[in-house]
Design a protein around this motif. Structure first.
Motif, PDB file in Angstrom:
ATOM      1  N   MET A 285      40.004  68.655  -8.738  1.00 29.06           N
ATOM      2  CA  MET A 285      39.079  70.097  -9.220  1.00 29.06           C
ATOM      3  C   MET A 285      38.754  69.942  -8.661  1.00 29.06           C
ATOM      4  O   MET A 285      37.805  71.217  -7.672  1.00 29.06           O
ATOM      5  N   ARG A 286      37.777  68.762  -8.730  1.00 25.83           N
ATOM      6  CA  ARG A 286      36.544  69.176  -7.106  1.00 25.83           C
ATOM      7  C   ARG A 286      36.847  68.690  -5.541  1.00 25.83           C
ATOM      8  O   ARG A 286      35.616  69.658  -5.114  1.00 25.83           O
TER       9      ARG A 286
ATOM     10  N   SER B 128      37.751  58.086  -6.687  1.00 19.10           N
ATOM     11  CA  SER B 128      36.661  58.729  -7.169  1.00 19.10           C
ATOM     12  C   SER B 128      35.193  57.136  -7.636  1.00 19.10           C
ATOM     13  O   SER B 128      34.507  57.957  -7.709  1.00 19.10           O
ATOM     14  N   GLU B 129      35.492  56.382  -8.310  1.00 19.72           N
ATOM     15  CA  GLU B 129      34.217  55.365  -8.451  1.00 19.72           C
ATOM     16  C   GLU B 129      34.078  54.427  -7.106  1.00 19.72           C
ATOM     17  O   GLU B 129      32.573  54.640  -7.079  1.00 19.72           O
ATOM     18  N   ARG B 130      34.845  54.804  -6.315  1.00 21.16           N
ATOM     19  CA  ARG B 130      34.371  54.316  -4.724  1.00 21.16           C
ATOM     20  C   ARG B 130      33.865  55.090  -4.422  1.00 21.16           C
ATOM     21  O   ARG B 130      32.623  55.103  -4.189  1.00 21.16           O
ATOM     22  N   LEU B 131      33.969  56.910  -4.626  1.00 20.07           N
ATOM     23  CA  LEU B 131      32.868  57.833  -4.335  1.00 20.07           C
ATOM     24  C   LEU B 131      31.638  57.111  -5.173  1.00 20.07           C
ATOM     25  O   LEU B 131      30.117  58.316  -4.400  1.00 20.07           O
ATOM     26  N   LEU B 132      31.748  57.046  -5.756  1.00 20.43           N
ATOM     27  CA  LEU B 132      30.317  56.795  -7.010  1.00 20.43           C
ATOM     28  C   LEU B 132      29.480  55.603  -6.687  1.00 20.43           C
ATOM     29  O   LEU B 132      28.138  56.509  -6.324  1.00 20.43           O
ATOM     30  N   ARG B 133      30.254  54.433  -5.626  1.00 17.35           N
ATOM     31  CA  ARG B 133      29.261  53.503  -5.003  1.00 17.35           C
ATOM     32  C   ARG B 133      28.745  54.033  -3.994  1.00 17.35           C
ATOM     33  O   ARG B 133      27.673  54.152  -3.296  1.00 17.35           O
TER      34      ARG B 133
ATOM     35  N   VAL C 115      29.841  64.420  -1.868  1.00 14.16           N
ATOM     36  CA  VAL C 115      30.887  63.044  -1.699  1.00 14.16           C
ATOM     37  C   VAL C 115      30.278  62.986  -3.628  1.00 14.16           C
ATOM     38  O   VAL C 115      30.330  62.042  -4.443  1.00 14.16           O
ATOM     39  N   ARG C 116      28.591  63.553  -3.750  1.00 10.55           N
ATOM     40  CA  ARG C 116      28.136  63.499  -5.199  1.00 10.55           C
ATOM     41  C   ARG C 116      28.853  64.348  -5.835  1.00 10.55           C
ATOM     42  O   ARG C 116      29.325  63.914  -7.288  1.00 10.55           O
ATOM     43  N   GLY C 117      29.431  65.139  -5.153  1.00 12.40           N
ATOM     44  CA  GLY C 117      30.363  66.416  -6.631  1.00 12.40           C
ATOM     45  C   GLY C 117      32.017  65.166  -6.576  1.00 12.40           C
ATOM     46  O   GLY C 117      32.617  65.095  -8.312  1.00 12.40           O
TER      47      GLY C 117
END
Length: 474
Positions: A169-170, A255-260, A177-179
């Motif tokens: 969706m985002r 999304s977990e990698r982007l969270l890192r 990256v934050r979203g």
């Protein structure tokens, strides 16, 4: 009792079985090779912060949240001591079936001897951003209920499929990256911990638990309506992507990698923010424009976002495009033909004076005007808690930004020390005008961060900082 589904059969209505407690805690149901073995149960809940004070489980009656109840109950039984578990169901009042579904959860709670509450939303239900309003109301009601119970942790049943759908969706909305970063397993919510222990497990795995127990669950019809973007992504986009080998686990991992990456960027941003941004009176900030322009664009945008949070508080989020537009104006500060001296965004002023950028609260945006009596506390827009101690009764006070009238009075009264006066004259007028102040009729009694005023007038007001990573300003 609401209609429900069980094991994929047509809608039926069945009571909770009398032996449910025993069946949930039967070790044979959590085989070592299954997705919810004893070791996995431990990993789901052992790391939740503040669990010893109890946990409030958000339970809608759908398969995900009912599976959460089963898993949490089984985990506590294996643990061997009674960590308090509470259930709560939010009835948004948007569907006729919702109350019956909440009562269905209540029957489960009674069967398991767990306390249950139905929380009713009474707020604005106009069609504009209804899902967003309902989500905000849900978390607010849950937080209030948790605090009334003395519980510090709220647990939800968000799972891997939710994570993947949110990512897509985002992505469709062009998020940064934050979203695109994954939902965190735990985050702070109104001073509490919001825990999501099921993020690494799929919706099907959770449904399998209920099917193994041959249990019913409720279905919200809105989960089938493709007029909602999330449902459209789930029913239309995800099946197409799956044909290319990209399922929920792929997007969840991305999304977990982007969270890192997000956490790394945040860490560097805060280091740069602490080094470049200097706090001054009234929670305003100042930085050198040359230093600001030498930063990479990503860090400039994050610096602006952090400045908004520090100066205006968490209630004024801004979209990235607004930040980009502001940054593009600011970097022209040394261009005589195109430079912008002052911009406003998110209840903040960004003013350039000399080679410095000043960020301060916009005085004219919904100015505070409040009466404060002895012994009372006041929340100044999430920035400060104002306490009026009752040790000296000097009468009711009026709280407001200092404003131009107060600034002129400060300069005329002689109440300020010479060094404070010199410092104030070096500040943009807007920084001074935005300072919190207290008045008694036409007499100025208190000004934030100018203690000599309170000392001269005998005003005992106490201001304590909220939502800031900085120590006391000034």
């Amino acid at each position: 009792m609401p209609s429900a589904k069980t094991s994929g059969r047509s809608s039926v209505s069945m009571p909770w079985p009398d032996d449910l407690k025993e069946r949930i805690t039967d070790d044979a149901l959590y085989l070592p090779e299954g997705p919810f073995s004893g070791s996995v149960l431990s990993s789901l809940f052992d790391e939740i912060p503040s669990k010893q004070d109890g946990m409030l489980l958000a339970v809608s009656g759908g398969p995900d949240s009912l599976a959460l109840v089963m898993l949490c109950y089984a985990w506590r039984s294996r643990l061997g001591h009674q960590i308090p578990i509470y259930l709560a169901t939010v009835d948004h009042g948007l569907r006729e079936e919702a109350h019956a579904e909440a009562e269905y959860v209540g029957e489960l709670a009674q069967c398991l001897a767990l306390p249950h509450a139905i929380l009713n939303w009474q707020g604005d239900k106009s069609s504009s951003n209804l899902q967003g309003k309902a989500r905000e109301a849900r978390y607010s009601l849950l937080a209030d209920h948790a605090q009334s119970l003395g519980v510090k942790t709220i647990v939800t049943a968000h799972h891997m499929d939710d994570q993947a759908e949110t990512f897509l969706m985002r992505l469709l909305r062009g998020s940064s990256v934050r979203g695109l970063s994954a939902m965190r397993p735990a985050r702070v919510l109104n001073g509490l911990i919001l825990a999501r222990p099921l993020l690494k497990h799929s919706k099907q795995e959770l449904q399998n638990i209920l099917q193994r127990f041959d249990l019913n669950w409720c279905e919200d019809p809105s989960n089938e309506s493709i007029r909602y973007l999330r449902v459209n992504v789930r029913k239309t986009l995800m099946p197409v992507l799956k044909r290319f080998g990209a399922d929920a686990s792929h997007f969840s991992r991305t999304s977990e990698r982007l969270l890192r990456a997000e956490e790394a960027l945040n860490s560097v941003t805060f280091e740069k923010f602490s080094a470049l941004m200097t706090p001054v009176v009234g929670r305003a900030l100042v930085c050198n424009m040359i230093d600001y322009c030498l930063l990479a664009e990503e860090f400039r945008l994050r610096l602006l976002q952090e400045a908004l949070f520090q100066v205006a508080g968490p209630g004024y989020p801004c979209g990235e495009q607004s930040l980009i537009s502001l940054d593009q104006d600011l970097v022209l500060w040394d261009d005589a033909e195109r430079r912008v001296r002052k911009k406003t965004l998110g209840a903040c002023c960004f003013a350039i004076s000399g080679q410095r950028l000043w960020v301060y609260r916009e005085p004219g945006r919904k100015p505070i005007l409040a009466k404060l009596s002895v012994g009372e506390d006041f929340d100044w827009q999430g920035l400060w808690n104002v306490h009026y101690p009752d040790d000296r009764n000097i009468g009711a006070l009026t709280l407001s930004p200092l404003g131009e009238r107060g600034r002129q009075k400060l300069l005329q009264t002689g109440l300020l020390k010479q060094e404070s006066l010199v410092a104030m004259e070096a500040l943009p007028a807007g920084v001074i005008d935005a300072l919190p102040s207290a008045w008694q009729e036409n007499r100025l009694k208190f000004v934030m961060d100018l203690p000599e005023i309170a000392k001269a007038t005998g005003c005992p007001l106490e201001f304590s900082e909220k939502n800031t990573r900085f120590t006391k300003n000034g």
